[in-house]
Design an enzyme around this catalytic site. Structure first.
Site, short mmCIF file in Angstrom:
data_model
loop_
_atom_site.label_atom_id
_atom_site.label_comp_id
_atom_site.label_asym_id
_atom_site.label_seq_id
_atom_site.Cartn_x
_atom_site.Cartn_y
_atom_site.Cartn_z
N CYS A 80 0.80 -1.23 0.00
CA CYS A 80 0.00 0.00 0.00
C CYS A 80 0.84 1.28 0.00
O CYS A 80 0.57 2.22 -0.75
CB CYS A 80 -0.95 -0.01 1.20
N HIS A 114 -3.17 6.36 4.47
CA HIS A 114 -1.75 6.48 4.77
C HIS A 114 -1.26 7.84 4.24
O HIS A 114 -1.64 8.26 3.16
CB HIS A 114 -0.93 5.40 4.04
P1 NAP Z 1 -8.05 -9.18 7.61
O1 NAP Z 1 -9.00 -8.06 7.78
O2 NAP Z 1 -7.46 -9.82 8.80
O3 NAP Z 1 -8.75 -10.32 6.69
C1 NAP Z 1 -8.15 -11.55 6.41
C2 NAP Z 1 -8.99 -12.34 5.42
O4 NAP Z 1 -8.32 -13.57 5.09
C3 NAP Z 1 -10.36 -12.74 5.98
O5 NAP Z 1 -11.30 -12.75 4.94
C4 NAP Z 1 -10.08 -14.17 6.46
O6 NAP Z 1 -11.25 -14.97 6.53
C5 NAP Z 1 -9.19 -14.65 5.36
N1 NAP Z 1 -8.43 -15.84 5.78
C6 NAP Z 1 -7.61 -15.97 6.84
N2 NAP Z 1 -7.16 -17.23 6.95
C7 NAP Z 1 -7.72 -17.93 5.93
C8 NAP Z 1 -7.68 -19.28 5.49
N3 NAP Z 1 -6.96 -20.19 6.16
N4 NAP Z 1 -8.39 -19.64 4.41
C9 NAP Z 1 -9.14 -18.74 3.76
N5 NAP Z 1 -9.25 -17.45 4.12
C10 NAP Z 1 -8.54 -17.04 5.18
O7 NAP Z 1 -6.79 -8.73 6.74
P2 NAP Z 1 -6.71 -7.68 5.53
O8 NAP Z 1 -6.22 -6.39 6.06
O9 NAP Z 1 -7.93 -7.71 4.71
O10 NAP Z 1 -5.46 -8.26 4.72
C11 NAP Z 1 -5.52 -9.44 4.00
C12 NAP Z 1 -4.29 -9.59 3.09
O11 NAP Z 1 -4.15 -8.49 2.24
C13 NAP Z 1 -2.94 -9.75 3.77
O12 NAP Z 1 -2.30 -10.78 3.07
C14 NAP Z 1 -2.14 -8.54 3.52
O13 NAP Z 1 -0.79 -8.90 3.20
C15 NAP Z 1 -2.80 -8.02 2.28
N6 NAP Z 1 -2.80 -6.58 2.33
C16 NAP Z 1 -2.19 -5.93 1.35
C17 NAP Z 1 -2.15 -4.58 1.39
C18 NAP Z 1 -1.37 -3.89 0.37
O14 NAP Z 1 -0.42 -3.29 0.75
N7 NAP Z 1 -1.71 -3.93 -0.89
C19 NAP Z 1 -2.75 -3.87 2.40
C20 NAP Z 1 -3.40 -4.55 3.41
C21 NAP Z 1 -3.40 -5.93 3.35
P3 NAP Z 1 -12.05 -15.19 7.96
O15 NAP Z 1 -12.88 -13.96 8.15
O16 NAP Z 1 -12.87 -16.40 7.67
O17 NAP Z 1 -11.02 -15.38 9.01
N1 12T Z 2 2.34 -5.46 7.55
O1 12T Z 2 0.84 -6.29 2.07
O2 12T Z 2 0.64 -3.84 8.70
O3 12T Z 2 2.93 -6.27 2.57
O4 12T Z 2 0.02 -2.15 7.45
C1 12T Z 2 0.54 -4.36 4.06
C2 12T Z 2 0.22 -3.68 5.22
C3 12T Z 2 2.02 -5.76 5.24
C4 12T Z 2 1.75 -6.03 2.84
C5 12T Z 2 0.47 -3.30 7.60
C6 12T Z 2 1.74 -5.09 6.41
C7 12T Z 2 1.43 -5.37 4.08
C8 12T Z 2 0.84 -4.05 6.39
#
Ligand code: NAP
Ligand code: 12T
Length: 340
Positions: free
Chosen positions: A134, A247
Site C-alpha cells: 500500500c 496512509h
Molecule cells: P483481515 O482483515 O485480517 O482479513 C483476512 C482475510 O483472510 C479474511 O477474509 C479471512 O477470513 C481470510 N483468511 C484468513 N485465513 C484464511 C484461510 N486459512 N483460508 C481462507 N481465508 C482465510 O486482513 P486484511 O487487512 O484484509 O489483509 C488481507 C491480506 O491483504 C494480507 O495478506 C495482507 O498482506 C494483504 N494486504 C495488502 C495490502 C497492500 O499493501 N496492498 C494492504 C493490506 C493488506 P475469515 O474472516 O474467515 O477469518
Molecule cells: N504489515 O501487504 O501492517 O505487505 O500495514 C501491508 C500492510 C504488510 C503487505 C500493515 C503489512 C502489508 C501491512
C-alpha cells in the site's frame, strides 16, 4: 497466459470477509466490472456468512484447492501463507490471480503492477500478478511523472500509516484502546507491541537484521521493480499512527534535472490518478480523512528543498484499502479485461 475474451466474467474474492476483501467487492460493484458471477471465499470461520453484491446476497464459501475451475480472475487478500499455497493451484486451473499479499511481489516470474506506472508489464504474466504494498503504490503514482520529466536519483520517505493496513483486528484494537483510555481503564496491547491509541510506533511489519523493517525494505525493492529502474535510491522510515484509514507520506526527492515547485505542480496536475491539493494559504493540503473512500492519490505541500541542488519536498495521502489495495487490484482486472 491470456484472459479469454467474454462478455462477462466469473470473478472471485479470496479473503472476502477481511478489511481489503470487503473493499474489493465494493469497488468491483462501483466500477461496474462485467461480472457474470461473483464467488467469495474465506476460512471455515466464515462459512455460511452472506455478503451483499449488486443487491443480491452471496454466500461465503470455504477456500479449498478444488474451487478455482471456472473462475476467470481471483483477487486474493487472505494473507501471504494462503497466497503462497493457493495462487499456483488457481493459476494451474486456468484462473488468473491478482495477489495482494507480499508472497509473490519480488518473484521474477511475477509482474508487480500499478496501472498508472507500468501497465506494459502485464503482458508477461504467467497466471499470477502481484499488487504492490500500500505505501509503495501511492508513492510510485506520485513519483512516476517526476521520474519521466527529471529522472529521480534518490527518495527519502517517512510514512504515517493507518491501522486498517493491518486488518480488522487492528482497527478494533485502536477503537477499544481509545475508549478504554478515555475511561481510565487499563489496556492490554495485542495486535501491536505497544499502545497504539494516542501514540506513534516506528515499526511496521517485522524487523530485519540490518535494523530496517520489512515494510521499509518493501518500499525500496518494490519501487525499483515497478518503475523498472534499479538506479533509483530509496530509503524509508515507516511509522504506524492512530488513524483508522488513509496512509500519509512525507517525500524528499532528488532529481537529475532541476524542477521548480510550480513545474512539479503542473506535471502532477495532469498525471493520471493524482489530485494536486496544494493551497497552504487556505489550509488546503492532503489529509487521511480527505483521502479515505477515494481512489486518487492526493499531493500537496509541494516545495523546493534548497539544501540540495535539485530537491523537492511534498506530502501525499491516499486510502490504503482503496488505491493501496482494492482499487489497484480491480484496475489491474480492468486492464486484463481490456487486453483480452
Ligand atoms: P483481515 O482483515 O485480517 O482479513 C483476512 C482475510 O483472510 C479474511 O477474509 C479471512 O477470513 C481470510 N483468511 C484468513 N485465513 C484464511 C484461510 N486459512 N483460508 C481462507 N481465508 C482465510 O486482513 P486484511 O487487512 O484484509 O489483509 C488481507 C491480506 O491483504 C494480507 O495478506 C495482507 O498482506 C494483504 N494486504 C495488502 C495490502 C497492500 O499493501 N496492498 C494492504 C493490506 C493488506 P475469515 O474472516 O474467515 O477469518
Ligand atoms: N504489515 O501487504 O501492517 O505487505 O500495514 C501491508 C500492510 C504488510 C503487505 C500493515 C503489512 C502489508 C501491512
Amino acid at each position: 497466459m491470456m484472459l479469454k475474451k467474454k462478455d462477462k466474467y466469473t470473478i472471485a474474492v479470496v479473503g472476502a470477509t477481511g478489511a481489503v476483501g470487503n473493499e474489493m467487492f465494493a469497488v468491483l460493484e462501483e466500477r461496474n466490472l462485467p461480472v457474470e458471477k461473483l464467488r467469495l471465499f474465506a476460512s471455515e470461520r466464515s462459512e455460511g456468512k452472506t455478503l451483499s453484491f449488486m443487491n443480491k446476497d452471496v454466500t461465503v464459501e470455504i477456500l479449498t484447492e478444488n474451487v478455482f475451475k471456472g473462475i476467470d480472475i481471483a483477487l486474493f487478500s487472505a494473507g501471504a501463507e494462503r497466497s503462497l499455497h493457493y495462487a499456483p493451484v488457481a493459476a494451474k486451473a486456468g484462473c488468473i490471480v491478482i495477489d495482494n499479499s507480499s508472497a509473490w511481489r519480488m518473484d521474477t516470474e511475477v509482474p508487480l503492477i500499478v496501472p498508472e506506472v507500468n501497465p506494459h508489464d502485464l503482458k508477461w504474466h504467467k497466471g499470477i500478478i502481484a499488487n504492490p504494498n500500500c505505501s509503495t503504490i501511492q508513492m510510485v503514482v506520485a513519483l512516476k511523472p517526476i521520474h519521466d520529466a527529471a529522472i529521480i536519483r534518490r527518495v527519502v520517505v517517512t510514512t504515517f500509516q493507518s491501522v486498517s493496513g493491518t486488518g480488522k483486528k487492528a482497527m478494533d484494537e485502536l477503537l477499544n484502546q481509545t475508549a478504554d483510555l478515555l475511561n481510565f481503564k487499563e489496556i492490554r496491547p495485542q495486535v501491536y507491541p505497544h499502545q497504539i491509541a494516542f501514540n506513534c510506533l516506528p515499526h511496521i511489519d517485522k524487523f530485519m537484521d540490518d535494523g530496517y523493517t520489512k515494510e521499509e525494505i518493501k518500499m525500496v525493492n518494490e519501487t525499483k521493480k515497478i518503475m523498472g529502474d534499479d538506479s533509483i535510491r530509496v530509503t524509508a522510515t515507516t511509522v504506524r499512527v492512530p488513524v483508522f484509514r488513509g496512509h500519509s507520506e512525507a517525500l524528499n526527492i532528488e532529481t537529475e534535472k532541476k524542477l521548480s515547485a510550480n513545474e512539479v505542480r503542473a506535471l502532477l496536475s495532469k498525471a493520471p490518478g493524482i489530485i494536486v491539493y496544494d493551497a497552504p494559504e487556505k489550509n488546503i493540503y492532503p489529509l487521511p480523512t480527505l483521502a479515505a473512500g477515494k481512489d486518487e492519490v492526493y499531493v500537496g505541500r509541494i516545495r523546493e528543498d534548497n539544501t540540495i541542488e535539485n530537491g523537492i519536498n511534498m506530502w501525499i495521502a491516499a486510502d490504503n484499502l482503496r488505491k493501496g489495495a482494492a482499487t489497484n487490484a480491480v484496475q489491474i482486472a480492468e486492464k486484463l479485461i481490456e487486453m483480452a
